[in-house]
Design an enzyme around this catalytic site. Structure first.
Site, short mmCIF file in Angstrom:
data_model
loop_
_atom_site.label_atom_id
_atom_site.label_comp_id
_atom_site.label_asym_id
_atom_site.label_seq_id
_atom_site.Cartn_x
_atom_site.Cartn_y
_atom_site.Cartn_z
N GLU A 279 2.26 -8.81 -3.64
CA GLU A 279 3.63 -8.42 -3.28
C GLU A 279 3.83 -8.42 -1.77
O GLU A 279 4.95 -8.55 -1.29
CB GLU A 279 3.97 -7.03 -3.85
N HIS B 125 -20.00 -14.55 -17.21
CA HIS B 125 -20.08 -15.29 -18.47
C HIS B 125 -18.73 -15.85 -18.87
O HIS B 125 -18.53 -16.24 -20.02
CB HIS B 125 -20.63 -14.38 -19.57
N LYS C 198 14.38 -8.01 -12.18
CA LYS C 198 15.00 -6.72 -12.53
C LYS C 198 16.50 -6.92 -12.74
O LYS C 198 17.08 -6.38 -13.69
CB LYS C 198 14.80 -5.71 -11.39
O1 PA5 Z 1 5.36 -1.98 -4.16
C1 PA5 Z 1 6.44 -1.68 -4.69
O2 PA5 Z 1 7.37 -1.19 -4.04
C2 PA5 Z 1 6.65 -1.90 -6.17
O3 PA5 Z 1 5.49 -2.36 -6.80
C3 PA5 Z 1 7.10 -0.59 -6.83
O4 PA5 Z 1 6.09 0.36 -6.67
C4 PA5 Z 1 7.40 -0.78 -8.32
O5 PA5 Z 1 8.36 -1.80 -8.47
C5 PA5 Z 1 7.92 0.52 -8.92
O6 PA5 Z 1 9.08 0.94 -8.25
P1 PA5 Z 1 9.63 2.42 -8.40
O7 PA5 Z 1 8.63 3.35 -7.87
O8 PA5 Z 1 10.89 2.41 -7.60
O9 PA5 Z 1 9.90 2.66 -9.86
#
Ligand code: PA5
Length: 468
Positions: free
Chosen positions: A322, A343, A458
Site C-alpha cells: 500500500e 516444498h 470501496k
Molecule cells: O493502511 C490503511 O490506511 C488501510 O489499510 C486501512 O487500515 C484499512 O483500509 C482499514 O481502514 P479503516 O481503519 O478506516 O477501517
C-alpha cells in the site's frame, strides 16, 4: 536502550553486488533519512504541507517515545495507563474477545497474537490462560461461513455459561475512518449478538477505537460507550500498530505494551543516530534498492523461519504494497514460511526467474525448551543417528543449507535476526520496517503515505449496493 537490537546482515549476497555499490548509496540514503525525520518536524509544526507531500502521516515515527514520556509523566492517567486499565476491565468481564478490523486496523494485532501467544491459545483453559481471554478476529472479510461459525460458537458459550465470565464476549471494534463496510457490517452482527445475550451490559463489553470523527465515532457517542480510544491524525492505518489500534487488543491479550513501545523507541533512536554503515534501516533499504535497480529483483521474499512470524510477514506485505505500489512501480512483497514453503515455492526461488531478493526473518531461540529427536528400538527410518539432536539444530541446518543452495546459484539472501520473540523485539521490527518503507519511498520519489488505489474498489462496492 534496555535490550539488544535485532541485526541485519547481507549473507553471501554481498558478493553479487558490484564492489562499493552499497557505499555508493550512502549520500542518497542519508538524504532520505533526513527527509523522513524533517517530515516529522513539518508535520508537528502545523505549517502547510506542500502538495507533493500530501498526505503526510509522519506521526508514527516519534509516537512510541511520546507515549513513553506521557506514561512517565502521567502514569495511570496516561494513554498507556488508560489502555492497560481498560484491558484489565475487559479481561475481568469476558472470556472471549473479538477484535474487528481490516487492513491496518487488523493485521498488526494478528501479527502480535500469532508471534507472542501459543498457537493453541484459544483451546487452553481459563486458568492456563491466566484469565486472559480467548482472541478471535473478524471484520476483515465478508464471509458468511467464517462469521456464522464464530457467532454460533460465542452464542453457544453464552448459553452454556449464562451467569459466568466464561460465557461473556467482548468486542474491540477498530476503524480509523469509521466507515469501512466489512468492519461496519461485522460490528452490527456482533453487537446484535451481545445485545441479545447480555442486554444492557452489552455497551460495557464494546470498546471502539476510531478517528476523531466518522460514523463509528458518532455511533459510540450515541450508544454511550464507557471507553472510546482515538487513532491520532497524522498516523495512517498501516502505520498504526503501535497506537491504540494494536496496543489495546495487545494489552487485553496480556502482552507487555510498554516493552513493545520501548522496542520501537529504541529502533527510532538507532535510526536517527547510527551511521549509514551500521544502521539496520538504511542498510536494509540500500540492499533492497540496489538489487531492484541493478538486477531487476522486484520480488521481495520475506522468508520467515517458523510459523509464528507468518502474520508479521502478512502485515509487512500490506505495508509495502500500500505504501510503494504506486505509479506502476513498487516491489512485490511475498511472505513464506520455512521449511514448509521450501516444498512449494522453494523450487521457484531456487531455479525460477532471477527477480527475487530473499530476506530471512529469524526468530531467535524458541520460547519453549527445545524438543529433541527421540531414540527408538525400531530404527528402520534411520533416525537414531539424530537421537538427542535438538530441533533448533535441525532448523539451523535447514537455514544454512538453503542459504548455501541459493548462494551457489548466485541468488541473494539477507538475514534479519531477532534476539528472541518478545514484545521488545517485535516493537523494534515493526518500527524498522515502517521506517524502511518510508525511507525507500523518499529515496525513489514515491509518497509512502496514503493508498488512493484502495479507494476505487470501496467506491464501486458501495455504488453496487446503492449506499449513500
Ligand atoms: O493502511 C490503511 O490506511 C488501510 O489499510 C486501512 O487500515 C484499512 O483500509 C482499514 O481502514 P479503516 O481503519 O478506516 O477501517
Amino acid at each position: 536502550m534496555s535490550e539488544s537490537l535485532l541485526t541485519y546482515s547481507l549473507c553471501a549476497a554481498a558478493k553479487l553486488l558490484s564492489p562499493g555499490r552499497i557505499d555508493s548509496l550512502r549520500d542518497a540514503m542519508n538524504a532520505a533519512r533526513d527527509e523522513t525525520l524533517n517530515d516529522v518536524e513539518l508535520w508537528q509544526s502545523g505549517a502547510p504541507v506542500p502538495a507533493e507531500k500530501q498526505p503526510l502521516d509522519a506521526g508514527f515515527i516519534q509516537w512510541p517515545e511520546e507515549l513513553l514520556d506521557d506514561l512517565q509523566r502521567a502514569q495511570s492517567t496516561s494513554l498507556v495507563g488508560r489502555l492497560e486499565s481498560c484491558a484489565k476491565r475487559l479481561q475481568a468481564a469476558a472470556d472471549s474477545l473479538v477484535v474487528l478490523g481490516i487492513g491496518g486496523s487488523y493485521m498488526g494485532m494478528r501479527a502480535m497474537f500469532e508471534a507472542l501467544r501459543t498457537p493453541f491459545w484459544n483451546e487452553q483453559s481459563r486458568a492456563v490462560r491466566r484469565e486472559i481471554p480467548r482472541i478471535y478476529f473478524d471484520g476483515w472479510n465478508v464471509d458468511t461461513d467464517q462469521q456464522s461459525a464464530l457467532l454460533s460458537l460465542l452464542n453457544d458459550r453464552a448459553a452454556a455459561f449464562p451467569d459466568s465470565v466464561e460465557g461473556k464476549t467482548a468486542v474491540i471494534v477498530i476503524s480509523k475512518s469509521g466507515g469501512t463496510l466489512e468492519t461496519a457490517v461485522a460490528f452490527r452482527t456482533f453487537r446484535e449478538l451481545l445485545e441479545r445475550r447480555f442486554g444492557s451490559d452489552a455497551v460495557n463489553l464494546i470498546v471502539p477505537v476510531t478517528g476523531e470523527s466518522g460514523r463509528l465515532r458518532s455511533l459510540s457517542s450515541a450508544s454511550g460507550s464507557p471507553d472510546v480510544f482515538s487513532i491520532p491524525d497524522g498516523i495512517g492505518g498501516r502505520f498504526s500498530v503501535l497506537t491504540s489500534v494494536g496496543l489495546l487488543p495487545a494489552a487485553a491479550a496480556g502482552m507487555n505494551i510498554r516493552a513493545l513501545l520501548q522496542g520501537a523507541a529504541d529502533m527510532t533512536q538507532h535510526f536517527r543516530t547510527a551511521p549509514f554503515e551500521s544502521n539496520v534501516v538504511l542498510q536494509y533499504v540500500a540492499v533492497c534498492h540496489a538489487f531492484e535497480i541493478d538486477h531487476g529483483m522486484t520480488c521481495r521474499i520475506l522468508s520467515t523461519w517458523g510459523s509464528k512470524l507468518e502474520a508479521v510477514g502478512l502485515w509487512y506485505d500490506q505495508l509495502l504494497s500500500e505504501s510503494l505500489g504506486k505509479h506502476e512501480r513498487g516491489a512485490m512483497p511475498l511472505t513464506v514460511v520455512n521449511t514448509r514453503d521450501l516444498h512449494s515455492r522453494g523450487q521457484q526461488h531456487q531455479e525460477g526467474r532471477r527477480d527475487k531478493l530473499i530476506t530471512n526473518l529469524l526468530p531467535g531461540q524458541p520460547l519453549s525448551p527445545p524438543l529433541t529427536v527421540p531414540e527408538h528400538a525400531l530404527d528402520d527410518d534411520r533416525l537414531n543417528q539424530l537421537a538427542g539432536t535438538p530441533f533448533p539444530r535441525i532448523l539451523q541446518a535447514a537455514v544454512d543449507g538453503t542459504n548455501q543452495a541459493y548462494a551457489d546459484d548466485k541468488r541473494p539472501t539477507a538475514d534479519i535476526a531477532l534476539p528472541a520473540l518478545t514484545e521488545h523485539a517485535l516493537g523494534q521490527l515493526f518500527q524498522m520496517l515502517m521506517l524502511a518503507t518510508v525511507v525507500e519511498g523518499r529515496l525513489v520519489g514515491t509518497n509512502p503515505y496514503g493508498q488512493p488505489g484502495v479507494e476505487a474498489y470501496k467506491k464501486n462496492m458501495q455504488a453496487n449496493l446503492g449506499l449513500k
